[in-house]
Design a protein around this motif. Structure first.
Motif, PDB file in Angstrom:
ATOM      1  N   SER A   1       0.773   3.799  -3.092  1.00  0.00           N
ATOM      2  CA  SER A   1       0.247   4.890  -3.044  1.00  0.00           C
ATOM      3  C   SER A   1       0.719   6.091  -3.760  1.00  0.00           C
ATOM      4  O   SER A   1      -0.184   7.247  -3.889  1.00  0.00           O
TER       5      SER A   1
ATOM      6  N   MET B   1       0.754  -1.083  -0.063  1.00  0.00           N
ATOM      7  CA  MET B   1      -0.032  -0.099   0.100  1.00  0.00           C
ATOM      8  C   MET B   1       0.918   1.265   0.070  1.00  0.00           C
ATOM      9  O   MET B   1       0.613   2.098  -0.735  1.00  0.00           O
TER      10      MET B   1
ATOM     11  N   VAL C   1      -4.512   1.136   7.557  1.00  0.00           N
ATOM     12  CA  VAL C   1      -4.334   1.611   6.210  1.00  0.00           C
ATOM     13  C   VAL C   1      -4.415   3.133   6.195  1.00  0.00           C
ATOM     14  O   VAL C   1      -3.709   3.819   5.320  1.00  0.00           O
TER      15      VAL C   1
END
Length: 136
Positions: free
Chosen positions: A25, A21, A57
């Motif tokens: 991102s 992530m 997250v």
């Protein structure tokens, strides 16, 4: 525009997920995540899942707006059935949209109501949420 749709598998592969992530991102405008847990008590782990994965997250995506849809409350989903828990554990899906993306509309609809049949039927009656985000 780059969109990633990902089943986060209840945070079971937490370290790999966070690394992915964070890396993605930088190049991604929208993340659509399924199988994500949240609780207001900030309990981090419950059995083998990440019980507050939503907050984890959110912390690594500070440049994103968050839209969460809860599918169940008060149940731990163990792969075969749901088990009642004694805290406010929520299970659902979430969309994260980068702040630089102009949002025109957003929302969700529960398209299969919670009848708790999933407790016996391997999630066949698990509430189903349909989320949407309209962007410019």
């Amino acid at each position: 525009m780059r969109i990633i749709s990902l089943n986060v598998w209840q945070g079971i592969a937490f370290d790999s997920l966070m690394e992915f992530m964070k890396k993605e991102s930088k190049m991604t405008d929208i993340f659509c995540l399924q199988e994500i847990y949240y609780n207001s008590l900030k309990i981090k782990e419950f059995k083998e899942v990440r019980a507050d994965l939503l907050s984890d997250v959110k912390n690594i995506l500070p440049e994103f707006k968050m839209f969460f849809c809860s599918q169940t409350k008060g149940y731990y989903l163990d792969g075969e059935k749901g088990s009642k828990v004694n805290f406010d554990l929520e299970f659902g899906m979430c969309i994260f949209v980068k702040n630089s993306v102009k949002i025109k509309s957003f929302g969700h609809e529960i398209i299969l109501e919670n009848k708790l049949e999933f407790l016996k039927n391997k999630f066949l009656g698990l509430p189903v949420c349909l989320q949407f985000v309209g962007v410019e």
